[in-house]
Design a protein around this motif. Structure first.
Motif, PDB file in Angstrom:
ATOM      1  N   TYR A 233      40.597  39.805  42.904  1.00 44.06           N
ATOM      2  CA  TYR A 233      40.666  39.444  41.492  1.00 44.06           C
ATOM      3  C   TYR A 233      39.237  39.444  40.963  1.00 44.06           C
ATOM      4  CZ  TYR A 233      40.774  36.079  37.596  1.00 44.06           C
ATOM      5  OH  TYR A 233      40.601  35.437  36.394  1.00 44.06           O
ATOM      6  N   VAL A 234      38.969  40.253  39.932  1.00 45.03           N
ATOM      7  CA  VAL A 234      37.632  40.347  39.358  1.00 45.03           C
ATOM      8  C   VAL A 234      37.429  39.162  38.430  1.00 45.03           C
ATOM      9  CG1 VAL A 234      36.052  41.744  37.980  1.00 45.03           C
ATOM     10  CG2 VAL A 234      37.693  42.853  39.506  1.00 45.03           C
ATOM     11  N   ASN A 235      36.535  38.268  38.816  1.00 41.86           N
ATOM     12  CA  ASN A 235      36.312  37.062  38.031  1.00 41.86           C
ATOM     13  C   ASN A 235      35.807  37.390  36.640  1.00 41.86           C
ATOM     14  OD1 ASN A 235      36.940  35.268  40.199  1.00 41.86           O
ATOM     15  ND2 ASN A 235      34.940  35.746  41.084  1.00 41.86           N
ATOM     16  N   ILE A 236      36.222  36.610  35.667  1.00 43.67           N
ATOM     17  CA  ILE A 236      35.767  36.803  34.293  1.00 43.67           C
ATOM     18  C   ILE A 236      34.247  36.667  34.254  1.00 43.67           C
ATOM     19  CG2 ILE A 236      35.828  35.835  31.962  1.00 43.67           C
ATOM     20  CD1 ILE A 236      38.692  34.969  32.517  1.00 43.67           C
ATOM     21  N   GLY A 237      33.610  37.572  33.515  1.00 45.84           N
ATOM     22  CA  GLY A 237      32.156  37.549  33.440  1.00 45.84           C
ATOM     23  C   GLY A 237      31.508  38.321  34.562  1.00 45.84           C
ATOM     24  N   LYS A 238      32.199  39.346  35.048  1.00 50.67           N
ATOM     25  CA  LYS A 238      31.655  40.201  36.104  1.00 50.67           C
ATOM     26  C   LYS A 238      31.263  39.381  37.332  1.00 50.67           C
ATOM     27  CE  LYS A 238      28.646  41.980  33.337  1.00 50.67           C
ATOM     28  NZ  LYS A 238      27.512  42.784  32.834  1.00 50.67           N
ATOM     29  N   GLY A 239      32.227  38.669  37.881  1.00 49.12           N
ATOM     30  CA  GLY A 239      31.982  37.824  39.040  1.00 49.12           C
ATOM     31  C   GLY A 239      31.442  38.606  40.214  1.00 49.12           C
ATOM     32  N   ARG A 240      30.657  37.957  41.026  1.00 47.16           N
ATOM     33  CA  ARG A 240      30.029  38.631  42.148  1.00 47.16           C
ATOM     34  C   ARG A 240      30.711  38.312  43.476  1.00 47.16           C
ATOM     35  NH1 ARG A 240      28.761  41.581  38.954  1.00 47.16           N
ATOM     36  NH2 ARG A 240      26.687  42.132  38.187  1.00 47.16           N
ATOM     37  N   GLY A 241      31.705  37.449  43.465  1.00 44.87           N
ATOM     38  CA  GLY A 241      32.380  37.115  44.714  1.00 44.87           C
ATOM     39  C   GLY A 241      33.783  37.680  44.749  1.00 44.87           C
ATOM     40  N   ASN A 242      34.184  38.250  45.877  1.00 46.00           N
ATOM     41  CA  ASN A 242      35.527  38.793  46.002  1.00 46.00           C
ATOM     42  C   ASN A 242      36.534  37.661  46.186  1.00 46.00           C
ATOM     43  OD1 ASN A 242      34.205  41.178  45.961  1.00 46.00           O
ATOM     44  ND2 ASN A 242      35.113  42.020  47.810  1.00 46.00           N
ATOM     45  N   LYS A 243      37.514  37.604  45.318  1.00 51.09           N
ATOM     46  CA  LYS A 243      38.597  36.625  45.433  1.00 51.09           C
ATOM     47  C   LYS A 243      39.848  37.376  45.878  1.00 51.09           C
ATOM     48  CE  LYS A 243      41.330  33.054  44.728  1.00 51.09           C
ATOM     49  NZ  LYS A 243      42.617  33.702  45.054  1.00 51.09           N
TER      50      LYS A 243
END
Length: 675
Positions: free
Chosen positions: A566-576
């Motif tokens: 899931y790509v975190n809102i705000g161009k997240g850098r951690g893979n969820k």
């Protein structure tokens, strides 16, 4: 009456042959003298790269010296600088390529990317340019003597008066500064220098229509005008660029044909199999490199054959290109022969293949289009539906890259269902002769197409369902590995074009404000209005599958491992990781959104799997506060046909779910020779 061969065909062939032996005397205004059989190489950034695709500079050069036999090779590369020129593994250095083409003369186009660093980078640039020139003068690319080098400044940034683009004033301040520095460095090193910055500003003022695509990259007519400036500044009394004639048009056609083959060789896609790490894989004592390097030799000979055509047209003679002198292709022995004659495999027809499928309860499958009915429908990669509800598909018959001895048939197809009965009635070739199409998406009344190493804009303006507008929008997406190249194209809710790209590829892209370079695998994005490029989200090593749900949330998948994030809102850098992975690899993903399906399935996440499980997996999505998870439920579709390879899923204009099938016995790119 002029006796120039391009203006008159009254010269007898014997006279033309005789004149090829007499070098033209250099004018006092000429910065460099071209000898009769010189090899001219063009190096530099995107300004140089785009020149080969428009062909004007070489056309004018060949027309100016019709008695010569000039071999011109463009080694331009988006993002290049005098010191920094990133390449994929084993591509070869600039010096190695200049040696390969036996350069006698080198035209150097640099300065744009360096100028983006502003005044703080100026001192370093002066040193780097001086080092480059002294290093080149110490080389003997032709095996005999130092090259004759001409340095060209960057062009000015054109103000397109667009709210989406900078007006160029900031860039021009530093482009002028770097142009001045280039002139001084070249004067100190006694190297011919050509200022293109000031003349390009004059061209912008004098022409009512824009000369650039985005302020920095010239369109075709812009390159024509700039080529005229170059001819006048380098050769003083050049006349070729002042003429508009049918003969110039014929010569340019020959030049573009040659450049088509040269570019396909120099920027060969799937380079990782040609000269990179995977090239060393071998079967029966024959490696990928053995097979692919023979194809490169064929490209070289075919390019040379087209030089002969150019020289003939420039001299006013007729000439037909005949490629009967190319080396033969190597015969590749398969390590997985079939039961039919010659080791061929038996494939099921479309209807027979459907009999091997099992679908979820309450669903059924019908055959919409097949290669049996439409022979063009080979190796479909991605699908999309236009605003009229018509299904389009990109096909890749040349996989993994074009074999130069065969027609190039990578295409975008339109498959209209005229009577709305769920079966395609026609197959229309929307765009032909593309290069390894790995994805496309509709945008701006046309479509954006990934065909390494470029992203194109294609559009039909006259209603015949065939693209008549073809513009290179973005160059430098890398061609090192087509398996990992730009794929899963999707326009997000923000209007940016997103694509996934894996390892081995190195991006080198020029924008109006920056030079974008990245070797990182993950999701990248491009704004086709501002021409800006960004790295968006890390996932890899080989991401395939990128989808937005109805709320605008983004989900990316790794093709190799099969994991989804899931790509975190705000161009997240951690893979969820949001669902348990069961099988791999993943070719494509998407969300089910159609009133034709049960309400409780809408919003479900779908995955195309091609090995292990061959079908379309279905996951039920749950929103738990700020957390999003998915669990696997009954598959949408599964096949017992071992050759079933689903590559994409798309909701059609009729609300049905469409599935494309690559349909191939061989699927691994490390288990078999690439041919």
């Amino acid at each position: 009456m002029s006796t120039h061969p391009l203006l008159s065909r009254t010269l007898v062939p014997a006279l033309i042959v005789a004149t090829t032996l007499v070098p033209r005397l250099a004018s006092a205004a000429e910065l460099v003298q071209l000898n009769p059989v010189d090899h001219v190489a063009i190096i530099g950034n995107n300004l140089a790269d785009r020149m080969q695709h428009h062909g004007w500079l070489e056309t004018y050069l060949q027309a100016e010296f019709p008695q010569h036999r000039l071999s011109i090779r463009n080694l331009g590369f988006s993002g290049d600088e005098v010191k920094t020129r990133p390449r994929s593994a084993n591509f070869g250095s600039t010096d190695q390529w200049l040696t390969k083409v036996k350069a006698d003369v080198v035209f150097c186009f640099f300065g744009y990317n360096e100028a983006l660093r502003g005044e703080p980078g100026l001192a370093g640039f002066r040193k780097d340019l001086g080092d480059m020139l002294s290093g080149m003068k110490g080389q003997k690319y032709n095996g005999k003597s130092a090259p004759r080098v001409v340095v060209f400044s960057p062009i000015a940034h054109e103000n397109l008066e667009s709210p989406n683009l900078p007006d160029g004033s900031h860039n021009n301040r530093y482009l002028a500064m770097y142009t001045k520095a280039m002139k001084e460095v070249c004067a100190a090193g006694k190297t011919p220098f050509v200022d293109l910055f000031v003349p390009s500003q004059k061209l912008y003022r004098e022409n009512a229509t824009p000369l650039t695509l985005n302020g920095i990259h010239l369109l075709d007519h812009g390159n024509r005008l700039l080529a005229g400036v170059i001819m006048q500044q380098v050769f003083g009394n050049a006349k070729s660029s002042l003429r508009e004639s049918a003969e110039i048009g014929k010569l340019r056609t020959a030049v573009l044909d040659k450049s088509y083959y040269w570019f396909s060789r120099y920027r060969v896609v799937d380079g990782y199999n040609v000269f990179g790490g995977r090239s060393r894989l071998a079967w029966f004592g024959q490696s990928n490199a053995d097979v692919m390097q023979r194809e490169m030799q064929i490209f070289d000979v075919m390019t040379g054959n087209r030089d002969e055509k150019i020289w003939a047209v420039a001299a006013g003679r007729k000439h037909k290109v005949i490629d009967n002198n190319i080396p033969g292709l190597l015969v590749v022995k398969t390590n997985k022969p079939g039961s039919l004659a010659g080791g061929r495999h038996r494939y099921l027809g479309g209807r027979k293949a459907i009999e091997r499928m099992r679908v979820a309860k309450g669903m059924e499958v019908n055959l919409f289009a097949s290669e049996e009915k439409f022979p063009e429908l080979i190796n479909p990669v991605q699908m999309a539906v236009d605003t009229d509800g018509r299904l389009f598909a990109s096909v890749w018959p040349s996989y993994p890259h074009w074999n130069p001895t065969r027609p190039r048939t990578d295409r975008i197809l339109c498959l209209p269902d005229d009577d709305r009965d769920g079966v395609a009635d026609r197959c229309v070739v929307f765009a032909d002769k593309l290069n390894s199409v790995t994805g496309f998406e509709f945008w701006g009344g046309g479509m954006l197409v990934a065909a390494a190493p470029e992203i194109w804009f294609l559009k039909d303006t006259d209603g015949d369902d065939k693209a008549d507008v073809k513009i290179r929008m973005l160059q430098g997406i890398s061609s090192a590995d087509t398996h990992h190249s730009a794929n899963a194209l999707v326009v997000g809710p923000d209007g940016w074009l997103y694509w996934s790209r894996g390892i081995f590829n190195i991006a080198n892209m020029e924008t109006p404000t920056r030079t974008y370079r990245s070797g990182q695998s993950g999701v990248h994005r491009f704004n086709p209005r501002t021409f800006e490029v960004e790295f968006h989200f890390p996932i890899g090593p080989n991401p395939h599958g990128d989808a937005f749900d109805r709320w605008g949330f983004q989900f990316a998948n790794d093709g190799t491992g099969g994991t989804g994030s899931y790509v975190n809102i705000g161009k997240g850098r951690g893979n969820k990781k949001w669902f348990p992975k069961r099988v791999r690899p993943v070719a494509a993903t998407g969300f089910l959104s159609s009133s034709h399906f049960p309400e409780n399935t809408n919003g479900n996440f779908l995955i195309c799997n091609t090995i292990g499980f061959q079908g379309v997996l279905q996951h039920e999505v749950s929103f738990n506060g700020a957390d999003i998870t998915a669990k696997e439920i009954e598959p949408i579709l599964v096949s017992s046909d071992p050759n079933f390879r689903p590559t994409d899923i798309e909701i059609g204009g009729d609300g049905a779910l469409y599935v494309s099938d690559w349909c191939n016995v061989l699927i691994g790119h490390m288990q078999h020779n690439m041919r």
